[in-house]
Structure formats: C-alpha cells, structure tokens
Design a protein around this motif. Structure first.
Motif, PDB file in Angstrom:
ATOM      1  N   THR A 165       4.069   7.733   3.337  1.00 22.09           N
ATOM      2  CA  THR A 165       4.314   6.418   3.932  1.00 22.09           C
ATOM      3  C   THR A 165       3.982   5.331   2.928  1.00 22.09           C
ATOM      4  O   THR A 165       3.340   5.591   1.913  1.00 22.09           O
ATOM      5  CB  THR A 165       3.419   6.195   5.171  1.00 22.09           C
ATOM      6  OG1 THR A 165       2.051   6.333   4.775  1.00 22.09           O
ATOM      7  CG2 THR A 165       3.711   7.181   6.272  1.00 22.09           C
ATOM      8  N   LEU A 166       4.408   4.115   3.239  1.00 22.23           N
ATOM      9  CA  LEU A 166       3.941   2.951   2.492  1.00 22.23           C
ATOM     10  C   LEU A 166       3.919   1.751   3.433  1.00 22.23           C
ATOM     11  O   LEU A 166       4.547   1.777   4.495  1.00 22.23           O
ATOM     12  CB  LEU A 166       4.780   2.691   1.237  1.00 22.23           C
ATOM     13  CG  LEU A 166       6.279   2.573   1.307  1.00 22.23           C
ATOM     14  CD1 LEU A 166       6.685   1.198   1.745  1.00 22.23           C
ATOM     15  CD2 LEU A 166       6.861   2.843  -0.069  1.00 22.23           C
ATOM     16  N   GLN A 205     -10.828   2.538   0.380  1.00 14.57           N
ATOM     17  CA  GLN A 205      -9.819   3.599   0.434  1.00 14.57           C
ATOM     18  C   GLN A 205      -8.434   3.016   0.752  1.00 14.57           C
ATOM     19  O   GLN A 205      -7.452   3.328   0.083  1.00 14.57           O
ATOM     20  CB  GLN A 205     -10.219   4.631   1.503  1.00 14.57           C
ATOM     21  CG  GLN A 205      -9.181   5.694   1.799  1.00 14.57           C
ATOM     22  CD  GLN A 205      -8.981   6.651   0.641  1.00 14.57           C
ATOM     23  OE1 GLN A 205      -9.934   7.050  -0.002  1.00 14.57           O
ATOM     24  NE2 GLN A 205      -7.735   6.981   0.354  1.00 14.57           N
ATOM     25  N   GLU A 206      -8.382   2.162   1.765  1.00 15.82           N
ATOM     26  CA  GLU A 206      -7.088   1.654   2.244  1.00 15.82           C
ATOM     27  C   GLU A 206      -6.522   0.545   1.356  1.00 15.82           C
ATOM     28  O   GLU A 206      -5.311   0.438   1.208  1.00 15.82           O
ATOM     29  CB  GLU A 206      -7.234   1.131   3.681  1.00 15.82           C
ATOM     30  CG  GLU A 206      -7.499   2.211   4.696  1.00 15.82           C
ATOM     31  CD  GLU A 206      -6.378   3.237   4.810  1.00 15.82           C
ATOM     32  OE1 GLU A 206      -5.216   2.833   4.930  1.00 15.82           O
ATOM     33  OE2 GLU A 206      -6.671   4.449   4.760  1.00 15.82           O
ATOM     34  N   SER A 233       0.851  -1.197   0.000  1.00 11.89           N
ATOM     35  CA  SER A 233       0.000   0.000   0.000  1.00 11.89           C
ATOM     36  C   SER A 233       0.880   1.238   0.000  1.00 11.89           C
ATOM     37  O   SER A 233       1.908   1.277   0.673  1.00 11.89           O
ATOM     38  CB  SER A 233      -0.910   0.006   1.228  1.00 11.89           C
ATOM     39  OG  SER A 233      -1.615   1.217   1.295  1.00 11.89           O
ATOM     40  N   GLN A 234       0.464   2.235  -0.774  1.00 13.07           N
ATOM     41  CA  GLN A 234       1.287   3.448  -0.900  1.00 13.07           C
ATOM     42  C   GLN A 234       0.945   4.499   0.149  1.00 13.07           C
ATOM     43  O   GLN A 234       1.672   5.446   0.320  1.00 13.07           O
ATOM     44  CB  GLN A 234       1.096   4.057  -2.291  1.00 13.07           C
ATOM     45  CG  GLN A 234       1.578   3.186  -3.429  1.00 13.07           C
ATOM     46  CD  GLN A 234       3.072   3.289  -3.649  1.00 13.07           C
ATOM     47  OE1 GLN A 234       3.720   4.148  -3.076  1.00 13.07           O
ATOM     48  NE2 GLN A 234       3.623   2.408  -4.453  1.00 13.07           N
ATOM     49  N   GLY A 235      -0.183   4.364   0.813  1.00 11.63           N
ATOM     50  CA  GLY A 235      -0.562   5.385   1.792  1.00 11.63           C
ATOM     51  C   GLY A 235      -1.202   6.586   1.128  1.00 11.63           C
ATOM     52  O   GLY A 235      -0.914   6.886  -0.028  1.00 11.63           O
ATOM     53  N   SER A 236      -2.073   7.243   1.844  1.00 13.86           N
ATOM     54  CA  SER A 236      -2.781   8.388   1.283  1.00 13.86           C
ATOM     55  C   SER A 236      -2.069   9.674   1.654  1.00 13.86           C
ATOM     56  O   SER A 236      -1.416   9.755   2.677  1.00 13.86           O
ATOM     57  CB  SER A 236      -4.206   8.401   1.829  1.00 13.86           C
ATOM     58  OG  SER A 236      -4.801   9.635   1.597  1.00 13.86           O
ATOM     59  N   SER A 239      -5.462   3.607  -1.970  1.00 12.93           N
ATOM     60  CA  SER A 239      -4.129   3.885  -1.417  1.00 12.93           C
ATOM     61  C   SER A 239      -3.014   3.157  -2.178  1.00 12.93           C
ATOM     62  O   SER A 239      -1.836   3.404  -1.934  1.00 12.93           O
ATOM     63  CB  SER A 239      -4.074   3.483   0.053  1.00 12.93           C
ATOM     64  OG  SER A 239      -4.859   4.354   0.805  1.00 12.93           O
ATOM     65  N   GLN A 240      -3.363   2.266  -3.089  1.00 11.63           N
ATOM     66  CA  GLN A 240      -2.340   1.593  -3.888  1.00 11.63           C
ATOM     67  C   GLN A 240      -1.706   2.554  -4.891  1.00 11.63           C
ATOM     68  O   GLN A 240      -0.610   2.318  -5.360  1.00 11.63           O
ATOM     69  CB  GLN A 240      -2.964   0.432  -4.680  1.00 11.63           C
ATOM     70  CG  GLN A 240      -3.596  -0.652  -3.850  1.00 11.63           C
ATOM     71  CD  GLN A 240      -2.575  -1.509  -3.148  1.00 11.63           C
ATOM     72  OE1 GLN A 240      -1.427  -1.598  -3.577  1.00 11.63           O
ATOM     73  NE2 GLN A 240      -2.960  -2.119  -2.054  1.00 11.63           N
ATOM     74  N   PHE A 241      -2.426   3.617  -5.219  1.00 12.28           N
ATOM     75  CA  PHE A 241      -1.951   4.527  -6.259  1.00 12.28           C
ATOM     76  C   PHE A 241      -1.365   5.789  -5.648  1.00 12.28           C
ATOM     77  O   PHE A 241      -1.964   6.363  -4.752  1.00 12.28           O
ATOM     78  CB  PHE A 241      -3.112   4.942  -7.177  1.00 12.28           C
ATOM     79  CG  PHE A 241      -3.811   3.778  -7.807  1.00 12.28           C
ATOM     80  CD1 PHE A 241      -3.265   3.134  -8.904  1.00 12.28           C
ATOM     81  CD2 PHE A 241      -5.011   3.313  -7.294  1.00 12.28           C
ATOM     82  CE1 PHE A 241      -3.905   2.056  -9.476  1.00 12.28           C
ATOM     83  CE2 PHE A 241      -5.657   2.240  -7.863  1.00 12.28           C
ATOM     84  CZ  PHE A 241      -5.104   1.601  -8.963  1.00 12.28           C
ATOM     85  N   ARG A 242      -0.194   6.152  -6.120  1.00 14.29           N
ATOM     86  CA  ARG A 242       0.352   7.461  -5.719  1.00 14.29           C
ATOM     87  C   ARG A 242       0.027   8.420  -6.863  1.00 14.29           C
ATOM     88  O   ARG A 242       0.802   8.591  -7.799  1.00 14.29           O
ATOM     89  CB  ARG A 242       1.862   7.364  -5.477  1.00 14.29           C
ATOM     90  CG  ARG A 242       2.403   8.538  -4.696  1.00 14.29           C
ATOM     91  CD  ARG A 242       3.809   8.272  -4.213  1.00 14.29           C
ATOM     92  NE  ARG A 242       3.841   7.372  -3.074  1.00 14.29           N
ATOM     93  CZ  ARG A 242       3.577   7.707  -1.816  1.00 14.29           C
ATOM     94  NH1 ARG A 242       3.252   8.945  -1.528  1.00 14.29           N
ATOM     95  NH2 ARG A 242       3.646   6.821  -0.853  1.00 14.29           N
ATOM     96  N   SER A 266      -1.661   6.035   7.264  1.00 17.48           N
ATOM     97  CA  SER A 266      -0.984   7.206   6.702  1.00 17.48           C
ATOM     98  C   SER A 266      -1.363   8.505   7.421  1.00 17.48           C
ATOM     99  O   SER A 266      -0.885   9.564   7.052  1.00 17.48           O
ATOM    100  CB  SER A 266      -1.301   7.319   5.214  1.00 17.48           C
ATOM    101  OG  SER A 266      -2.689   7.274   5.015  1.00 17.48           O
ATOM    102  N   GLY A 305      -1.368  14.439  -4.965  1.00 17.92           N
ATOM    103  CA  GLY A 305      -1.842  13.926  -3.675  1.00 17.92           C
ATOM    104  C   GLY A 305      -3.028  12.987  -3.761  1.00 17.92           C
ATOM    105  O   GLY A 305      -3.396  12.371  -2.774  1.00 17.92           O
TER     106      GLY A 305
END
Lengths: 305, 173
Positions: free
Chosen positions: A132-133, B20-21, A122-125, B25-28, B69, B32
């Motif tokens: 974070t990841l 969401q998680e 997971s890359q984090g939001s 959240s897998q995508f950057r 995060s 943002g």
C-alpha cells in the motif's frame, strides 16, 4: 500463587479482548474503521513532513535497490549518470515528480479521464505482506473509495480508504488486488491478480483462447467506472503457462509501473466520455539496427609454394 | 506500580509508532524492510515480566493493527503480539544468560520476529487474508528477519536504557 493467578487472568482477558476485536472487524463493525480513520487523520501531517524531509534519502535507497536488476538497467543508468548528477543538483525531486506528473496527465488526457494528482507521503510497511501507499489528497479533493489510481505508465492501484486529507492506495502489486483485464487487439479477457511484486498472474476466462509473450494488457473497466476505468495499461505478458491439465491458459504479467519509485500518482475522479479502447497501448520500443561489417581475408601464398 | 510503569511506557510506544509510520514507512527497503515497533516491543518483552510483556504485546499489536498497511482483520496483530510477548518473556525471564547478554537478546528478538511473521501468515491464511506468492512470502519473511538482525543490535542500547528508566531495572546494556 496469587501472582500466578492474576497473570493468568490478565492473559485470558487480553486474549478474549483480541478475539473480540477480530470478531468485530470480521463482522464489519464501524467503530473499528473509526479507530483507523482517526489514527490516519493524526498521522497524515507527520507522514507529509516525513516525506518532504526524507525524499532525497528515499531516492538514494530506491536507486541502490534497483541497481543491477538487469543489464539494460545498468547500461541505462550508466548512460544517464552524468545527467542525473546535474538533475540532483537542480532539485532532483521536484523535477522527477514534475516529469511523472506530466506523463500521468498525458496518459489521462489521451483517455479523457478527469484526474486529481497527489504526492505519495508514505510507502506503507511490508510487515503484513501487503502493498500500500498513502497519498496527500483525500475526500476534500473529491477522492472516494474504489477509484482507479494511475502512474505515468498505467495502473498503480485502487483507493482503499479515504480520509479528509489523505487516502490509502492498494497497489496493483498487493496480493489481494484483482482486476479484469483484456488483451489489446484480440480482446480476450481474464483476471489479473497481484503477487506481492512487479509480476502478476493472468487467468484467462475462456479455454478456447490463447495468449502469447509480449501481449499488452489493458483494464476492462467496471460498471459505472468504479473501481476501474476502461483502457488503462496494466502490463505485458512475460511468460505463458501451458500446463496440460489447466482448464484455461494462465500467464505471468509484468506491470508497466515500477511500484518502488512512485512519487506522484493520479486518482481518476471522473469517468471518460467514451471507452478509450486501445488508445493507451504503450508504443513498442524501437529497435535500432546495428551496422554489420564483413571483413574478407585472402590468405597469402606461403614461400614454399 | 504496574499502572505507573505502563503509563510511562505508553508515550514511548506512541513515539515509536509515529517514527515507524512517518519515517521508516517512507522507505520501500529490499526484502520487506523492518518494523521498528515490532523489534522494540519484542525487546521490551524479553526484558519484562510475563504479565507486563503480555500487556506490552497487546498494546504494540493494537498499534500495529491501527497502521494503514495492516492487511489482516483488526485484532490479528493484537492477538499475535500478546501471545508473542508473553511467550518470549516466559521463556527468557529470570535467565541471566538472556538478560545480561546482548547476543542472547538479539537472538531472542530476531527469532521471535521470524516466528511472529510465520504466525501472521498462518493465521492470515485461516482468516482468508491474501498473502501473495510463496516466493514473495519467503523473501519478506527472511528479509524482515535479516533486517531485524541488523537493526536490533544498533537499537538495543537505546531500548534497554528506556526500559531501565521506566521499569527501574538493572537490565541496561
């Protein structure tokens, strides 16, 4: 009137509860950590599954977001286009992760770090402005809090929280990230701080020393090698700030690691037998000389002469 | 009635949190990215009574604090979302120009997203949270708002339909 009073009471109760939670957290009460740990334990299998399913789409977005950053990147991408097509057909993800892993192991091998490899799940939001990841290995694999995390190019971050089967990594780009750095060769020391992107700021500690563009930065290392082992490549100086009023010189540093393309990382779980010194300084790119051709033109005499 | 509606809402919020998680959240994403939970909670807050919106805000903020995060102290998002939910509902509730109008809801949600993120930055600064360079903050702030502007209209029919099912209201668009 009665409804209005009830709504106000509810609002006050909820606000007080929120403030209570903030106070508990700031005072370091463990119950709050337990909440987060429990949530992550439940979430990590879903994140793992999500990572497997969404990797091809993720790579697509990553490629798109990196397009056009610099002319060199475009040229490089164009040159590699044909190869990438073939790679995509041949399980692109597996190949790319293997490549990252190989480079990480090479890096760790040179320095003598004992590492545990892990996949990013997971890359984090960015909603909280943090970087974070989450990785798919945790305390069961020997990972502990405050351990150095490597990418194939150098520093990736530090272990912030550990769960049985996953761990949260604070990336070196996180605004709260700080690491003691030294300049390869000259041994000048300073503090490197994340800025939320691939750039970081270096604050030198000694006002009599200077830094110049292109200088390579390495991790100084911490006592007992935690959180940081010595010798890890961090980045290179891309701009120097020569403000007249500054006590010591500062500079902008570009990290070697591209944080948006991390697929595999390694956590340093064992200290190196000796300080690797400057052994991990990346080789400077070789400049290929361009052949020059000189053409001499002799003017032909005109008929009038 | 109030308890029944909130207990029906809980699994929906948990499912959105999971999406969401585990997925988003897998995508950057550039700028943002976006928070589906934030957009969802604010959309529901617009459509609900102020006291329900406050509870919705509290619950969604609590889930956002549980996210790995989340950088601030636990409870920061809870407090901000509670206040945002109540405020957005207080301003918009009973106003048909907002409820019966897709553009009105999207405008409310996007503006609220922008303001909530600013409130997070300000309260974070007061609580000693490291927030990065000014340019990065501005990029994330506007990036998240633009993503919300893109995502909110797409998800709005689903969110309002769910709201209609749970709250038995006529605010389905």
């Amino acid at each position: 009137m009665r409804n209005g009073g009830r709504a106000r009471l509810l609002l006050v109760v909820l606000i007080v509860t929120s403030l209570f939670l903030i106070t508990l957290d700031l005072r370091g009460v463990k119950v709050i950590d337990g909440f987060k740990q429990g949530t992550q334990t439940v979430l990590s299998p879903f994140q793992r599954a999500g990572a497997v399913v969404l990797n091809p789409i993720k790579d697509f977005f990553s490629d798109v977001s990196n397009l056009g950053r610099t002319d060199n990147q475009i040229e490089k991408l164009e040159a590699e286009n044909a190869r990438l097509k073939v790679t995509l057909l041949n399980r692109k993800n597996a190949d790319a992760q293997l490549e990252q892993l190989k480079d990480i192991l090479d890096l760790a091998g040179i320095a003598g770090y004992k590492v545990v490899n892990a996949k990013v799940i997971s890359q984090g939001s960015s909603q909280s402005f943090s970087q974070t990841l989450t990785i798919d290995s945790g305390s069961k694999a020997g990972i502990r809090k405050n351990m150095t995390v490597l990418s194939q190019y150098g520093i990736a971050g530090v272990v912030k929280d550990v769960y049985p089967n996953s761990a949260l990594i604070q990336l070196a780009s996180d605004p709260a990230f700080k690491i003691g750095a030294r300049i390869a060769g000259s041994q000048q020391i300073g503090i490197l701080s994340g800025q939320g992107n691939r750039s970081a700021t270096l604050q030198l500690l000694d006002n009599s020393t200077t830094v110049s563009v292109g200088d390579v930065l390495l991790a100084r290392g911490s006592s007992s090698n935690r959180p940081f082992v010595p010798g890890v490549p961090l980045g290179y100086v891309s701009r120097v700030d020569n403000s007249a009023g500054a006590i010591a010189q500062s500079a902008v540093v570009r990290y070697y690691t591209n944080f948006s393309t991390l697929g595999v990382v390694a956590v340093v779980v064992g200290r190196p037998s000796s300080n690797p010194g400057d052994a991990l300084v990346p080789a400077k790119p070789q400049v290929t000389p361009i052949p020059t051709v000189t053409v001499t033109v002799t003017p032909t005499p005109s008929p009038a002469d | 009635m109030f308890t029944r509606q909130l207990s029906f809402s809980a699994p929906i919020f948990l499912a959105i949190f999971l999406v969401q998680e585990a997925v988003i959240s897998q995508f950057r994403l550039p700028g943002g990215g976006f928070s589906l939970l934030l957009i969802f909670a604010l959309t529901w807050a617009v459509l609900s009574q102020p006291e329900i919106a406050a509870v919705i805000g509290f619950a969604s903020g609590f889930l956002m604090d549980l996210s790995q995060s989340a950088s601030g102290p636990f409870g920061q998002w809870t407090l901000l979302m509670l206040l945002a939910g109540y405020a957005i509902s207080y301003i918009g509730y009973g106003d048909d120009n907002v409820h019966a109008n897709t553009i009105g809801i999207v405008f409310f949600v996007v503006t609220a997203t922008f303001l909530v993120e600013i409130a997070f930055l300000l309260s974070g600064a007061l609580l000693g949270v490291a927030l990065g360079s000014f340019s990065q903050m501005v990029t994330t702030l506007f990036g998240m708002s633009l993503w919300s502007l893109l995502v909110a209209p797409i998800m709005l029919p689903v969110f309002t339909k769910l709201h209609g099912l749970v709250f038995d209201s006529r605010s389905v668009i």
